[in-house]
Design an enzyme around this catalytic site. Structure first.
Site, mmCIF file in Angstrom:
data_model
loop_
_atom_site.group_PDB
_atom_site.id
_atom_site.type_symbol
_atom_site.label_atom_id
_atom_site.label_comp_id
_atom_site.label_asym_id
_atom_site.label_seq_id
_atom_site.Cartn_x
_atom_site.Cartn_y
_atom_site.Cartn_z
ATOM 1 N N ASP A 16 0.871 -1.193 0.096
ATOM 2 C CA ASP A 16 0.027 0.037 0.077
ATOM 3 C C ASP A 16 1.104 1.128 0.028
ATOM 4 O OD1 ASP A 16 -2.350 1.558 0.063
ATOM 5 O OD2 ASP A 16 -2.735 1.025 2.109
ATOM 6 N N HIS A 19 2.893 3.059 -9.119
ATOM 7 C CA HIS A 19 2.901 1.690 -9.264
ATOM 8 C C HIS A 19 4.190 1.248 -9.901
ATOM 9 C CE1 HIS A 19 -1.147 1.839 -7.725
ATOM 10 N NE2 HIS A 19 -1.772 2.537 -8.949
ATOM 11 N N LEU A 31 11.571 -20.268 -4.291
ATOM 12 C CA LEU A 31 10.256 -19.421 -3.540
ATOM 13 C C LEU A 31 9.148 -19.517 -4.496
ATOM 14 C CD1 LEU A 31 9.566 -17.154 -1.667
ATOM 15 C CD2 LEU A 31 10.084 -15.578 -3.357
HETATM 16 C C1 FPP Z 1 -1.881 -0.034 -3.709
HETATM 17 O O1 FPP Z 1 -1.300 1.255 -3.485
HETATM 18 C C2 FPP Z 1 -1.361 -0.647 -4.634
HETATM 19 C C3 FPP Z 1 -1.817 -1.226 -5.701
HETATM 20 C C4 FPP Z 1 -3.420 -1.123 -5.814
HETATM 21 C C5 FPP Z 1 -1.086 -1.804 -6.810
HETATM 22 C C6 FPP Z 1 0.010 -2.717 -6.445
HETATM 23 C C7 FPP Z 1 0.781 -2.915 -7.396
HETATM 24 C C8 FPP Z 1 2.216 -2.910 -7.773
HETATM 25 C C9 FPP Z 1 3.083 -2.751 -6.665
HETATM 26 C C10 FPP Z 1 2.727 -3.003 -9.192
HETATM 27 C C11 FPP Z 1 3.109 -4.379 -9.813
HETATM 28 C C12 FPP Z 1 2.943 -5.424 -9.048
HETATM 29 C C13 FPP Z 1 3.272 -6.718 -9.392
HETATM 30 C C14 FPP Z 1 3.252 -8.131 -8.533
HETATM 31 C C15 FPP Z 1 4.090 -6.917 -10.784
HETATM 32 P P1 FPP Z 1 -2.489 2.628 -3.677
HETATM 33 O O2 FPP Z 1 -2.594 3.150 -4.967
HETATM 34 O O3 FPP Z 1 -3.791 2.245 -3.012
HETATM 35 O O4 FPP Z 1 -1.632 3.683 -2.773
HETATM 36 P P2 FPP Z 1 -2.589 4.910 -1.876
HETATM 37 O O5 FPP Z 1 -3.309 4.145 -0.820
HETATM 38 O O6 FPP Z 1 -1.370 5.678 -1.592
HETATM 39 O O7 FPP Z 1 -3.518 5.682 -2.789
#
Ligand code: FPP
Length: 236
Positions: free
Chosen positions: A16, A33, A127
């Site tokens: 997050d 992201h 893993l």
């Molecule tokens: C939450 O942060 C994150 C996500 C919804 C996306 C997670 C994706 C990645 C880390 C990229 C790629 C992953 C893989 C496995 C290849 P948020 O956007 O909710 O953050 P915020 O709460 O600050 O808005």
């Protein structure tokens, strides 16, 4: 009876804070992201080096479909490019990737890429990397119940034969041990529909760090915090 922890066999992470990381730098959310992929790389390597056997990453929740179309599109593009760019390195590291989640709403291209990464990494022995994509724990449990109810209606299972292990066996995670440690970055202290059944006895760790800033050192710290906890499983 209580057990002192050493190394968690299974670590699950709610990644997050990508959006906030981007906003703090005056960037678009999708750039958070993209930066988050660097943390994924670091943590996969750190988990494998530490001897963790299972690492589950919550990469896209079913609720995430409700985000602005351009952010959803950017995430889909990112997942596809990760398959293309990361698969050779994952194979080399001995990482076996599997996907949990519904996947019903992904495009043909995204599903093809996800199948590709599962097939190409299937021989990995170091893993198990589990990516939760279009994942919702309540939907997973509901689907499992529907499946079991169908068997009961067909006379294949008796109601009194419904046990906790039968429920577990009908979840996406049937062949995966329950997580020992659940980490959520960015200071939020919620499970957000993630592994609700499986995390029943997990230890929780909520660092303030935003996911794109999460380093190998922070992962090692999480393992240390876990090792300092005592798990009693409801006993004394
Ligand atoms: C939450 O942060 C994150 C996500 C919804 C996306 C997670 C994706 C990645 C880390 C990229 C790629 C992953 C893989 C496995 C290849 P948020 O956007 O909710 O953050 P915020 O709460 O600050 O808005």
């Amino acid at each position: 009876m209580s057990t002192k922890n050493t190394l968690p066999k299974h670590v699950a992470i709610i990644m997050d804070g990508n959006g906030r990381w981007a906003k703090l730098r005056g960037k678009e959310r999708y750039e958070g992201h993209i930066q988050g992929v660097e943390s994924v790389r670091r943590v996969v390597r750190a988990a494998a080096d530490a001897g963790v056997e299972y690492l589950t990453l919550y990469a896209f929740s079913t609720e995430n479909w409700g985000r602005p179309a351009e952010e959803v599109e950017a995430l889909m593009t990112l997942f596809c490019s990760c398959v293309i760019n990361e698969t050779p390195e994952l194979i080399e590291q001995g990482v076996k990737v599997s996907i949990i989640g519904s996947r019903a709403r992904f495009s043909e291209e995204v599903n093809a890429r996800l199948n590709e990464i599962e097939q190409r990494t299937a021989e990995g022995k170091v893993l198990n990397l589990i990516l939760a994509l279009d994942y919702s724990s309540r939907s997973e449990i509901t689907e499992a119940l529907r499946h079991i109810a169908t068997k009961v209606a067909a006379g294949e299972v008796k109601a009194e034969e419904i046990t906790e292990s039968l429920v577990s066996d009908n979840l996406y995670t049937a062949h995966i041990p329950d997580p020992d440690l659940v980490i959520r970055t960015s200071g939020e202290c919620r499970l957000s529909n993630f592994l609700l059944w499986q995390a029943s006895y997990a230890e929780f760790y909520f660092p303030q760090t935003l996911w794109p800033d999460f380093t190998e050192e922070e992962f090692a710290k999480a393992l240390e915090v876990y090792a300092s906890r005592e798990r009693r499983y409801g006993m004394v």
